[in-house]
Design an enzyme around this catalytic site. Structure first.
Site, mmCIF file in Angstrom:
data_model
loop_
_atom_site.group_PDB
_atom_site.id
_atom_site.type_symbol
_atom_site.label_atom_id
_atom_site.label_comp_id
_atom_site.label_asym_id
_atom_site.label_seq_id
_atom_site.Cartn_x
_atom_site.Cartn_y
_atom_site.Cartn_z
ATOM 1 N N ASN A 8 -5.161 -3.917 -5.357
ATOM 2 C CA ASN A 8 -6.131 -3.235 -4.751
ATOM 3 C C ASN A 8 -7.282 -2.388 -5.505
ATOM 4 O OD1 ASN A 8 -7.467 -1.687 -3.104
ATOM 5 N ND2 ASN A 8 -5.665 -0.572 -2.331
ATOM 6 N N TRP A 9 -7.946 -3.057 -5.971
ATOM 7 C CA TRP A 9 -9.180 -2.863 -6.530
ATOM 8 C C TRP A 9 -9.780 -2.039 -6.345
ATOM 9 C CZ3 TRP A 9 -11.944 -7.718 -8.671
ATOM 10 C CH2 TRP A 9 -11.485 -8.085 -9.187
ATOM 11 N N LYS A 10 -9.804 -0.746 -5.146
ATOM 12 C CA LYS A 10 -10.746 0.128 -4.693
ATOM 13 C C LYS A 10 -11.934 0.038 -5.259
ATOM 14 C CE LYS A 10 -6.320 2.760 -5.052
ATOM 15 N NZ LYS A 10 -5.133 3.783 -4.660
ATOM 16 N N HIS A 92 -4.749 2.232 5.043
ATOM 17 C CA HIS A 92 -4.485 3.000 3.610
ATOM 18 C C HIS A 92 -4.278 4.334 3.641
ATOM 19 C CE1 HIS A 92 -4.599 3.444 -0.768
ATOM 20 N NE2 HIS A 92 -4.421 2.471 -0.804
ATOM 21 N N GLU A 94 -5.634 6.014 1.738
ATOM 22 C CA GLU A 94 -6.496 6.377 1.421
ATOM 23 C C GLU A 94 -7.651 7.001 2.668
ATOM 24 O OE1 GLU A 94 -7.418 4.918 -2.452
ATOM 25 O OE2 GLU A 94 -6.235 5.609 -3.113
ATOM 26 N N GLU A 155 4.132 3.201 1.332
ATOM 27 C CA GLU A 155 3.296 3.524 0.541
ATOM 28 C C GLU A 155 2.978 4.981 0.080
ATOM 29 O OE1 GLU A 155 -0.130 1.161 -2.371
ATOM 30 O OE2 GLU A 155 -0.912 2.048 -0.211
ATOM 31 N N GLY A 161 -1.489 6.735 -7.152
ATOM 32 C CA GLY A 161 -2.172 6.900 -8.669
ATOM 33 C C GLY A 161 -1.381 8.139 -8.946
ATOM 34 N N SER A 192 2.575 3.553 -7.965
ATOM 35 C CA SER A 192 3.097 3.848 -9.085
ATOM 36 C C SER A 192 2.904 2.321 -9.803
ATOM 37 C CB SER A 192 2.690 5.023 -9.948
ATOM 38 O OG SER A 192 1.683 5.812 -9.744
ATOM 39 N N GLY A 212 -4.007 0.691 -9.401
ATOM 40 C CA GLY A 212 -4.670 1.052 -10.385
ATOM 41 C C GLY A 212 -4.262 0.290 -12.101
HETATM 42 P P1 PGA Z 1 -1.626 2.576 -7.637
HETATM 43 O O1 PGA Z 1 -2.394 2.731 -6.091
HETATM 44 O O2 PGA Z 1 -1.223 1.760 -7.748
HETATM 45 O O3 PGA Z 1 -2.402 3.315 -8.921
HETATM 46 O O4 PGA Z 1 -0.960 4.380 -7.590
HETATM 47 C C1 PGA Z 1 -1.912 1.851 -5.434
HETATM 48 C C2 PGA Z 1 -2.345 1.634 -4.011
HETATM 49 O O5 PGA Z 1 -3.152 2.480 -3.082
HETATM 50 O O6 PGA Z 1 -2.097 0.846 -3.552
#
Ligand code: PGA
Length: 228
Positions: A8-10, A92, A94, A155, A161, A192, A212
């Site tokens: 997931n490059w966001k 997600h 976010e 998650e 993150g 993470s 990340g």
């Molecule tokens: P992260 O993000 O690996 O940076 O914790 C995971 C995600 O948001 O899917």
């Protein structure tokens, strides 16, 4: 069994050049080192970069509730499918937080995605201090509404993150709760994940959702390599 490793490059890569370099580095590493590897790797770039990327399985980071029409700014499931996209991340944390997505909307997104032939990945997980089982029960019941064919990403929001990855035992317990509610679904873990901790999760779930660490090609390739 094949493991699903989702990058997931966001909204992180900022230019076409950056995206192409990142994608090429990941693709090279995967084709060179992983021909025997039992992993399906899915890259989820920002929407606008999807047409630039060929050769690995692609996923989108979101999808519209609506199938078509006057919905300025939205991207539909059929448009994604037409581009060759196979997976879509739905709900997600976010998107729940910044786009104020509700479980009801998330459920409609899952339905639209499935109808278009996409494979949706529904993200669920508790915030710090919330009861895990309660949150999972609500998000799954209201999100899935009995839909089949949805992959579930556990998650925990506090692990995303933050470098505070969830302990394996809690992931095992979460996966049990998820299967009790959702039936025999694929469960992946995100929060993470890095090259050091990937293996411990791959022993207990069907894959990983990586944020990340998916932006660092070597690290991401090492995560994929931890699939036996
Ligand atoms: P992260 O993000 O690996 O940076 O914790 C995971 C995600 O948001 O899917």
């Amino acid at each position: 069994m094949e493991k699903l490793i989702v990058a997931n490059w966001k909204m992180n890569p900022g230019t076409q050049q950056e995206v192409i370099e990142l994608f090429d580095a990941v693709s090279r590493g995967i084709t060179r080192n992983l021909t025997q590897n039992n992993a399906e790797v899915v890259i989820c770039p920002p929407f606008i970069y999807l047409p630039l990327l060929k050769g690995l399985t692609l996923g989108a980071q979101n999808v519209s509730v609506e199938p078509k029409g006057a919905f300025t700014s939205q991207v539909s499931a059929t448009q994604l499918k037409d581009l060759g996209v196979e997976y879509v991340i739905v709900g997600h944390s976010e998107s729940r937080k910044y786009l104020h997505e509700t479980d009801e909307e998330i459920s409609k997104k899952l339905k639209t995605a499935l109808a278009a032939g996409l494979k949706p990945i529904l993200c669920v997980g508790e915030n710090e201090g919330e009861d895990r089982t309660e949150v999972l029960a609500t998000q799954l019941a209201e999100g899935l509404q009995g839909l089949l064919g949805v992959i579930i990403a556990y998650e925990p929001v506090w692990a995303i993150g933050t470098d505070k990855n969830c302990d394996t035992q809690s992931v095992v317990e979460a996966a049990k709760v998820i299967k009790k509610i959702a039936g025999d679904v694929g469960v992946i873990y995100g929060g993470s994940v890095n090259a050091e901790n990937a293996k411990q999760y791959l022993e207990v779930v069907d894959g990983l959702l990586v944020g990340g660490a998916s932006l660092k090609p070597e690290e991401f390739i090492n995560i994929v390599r931890s699939v036996d």
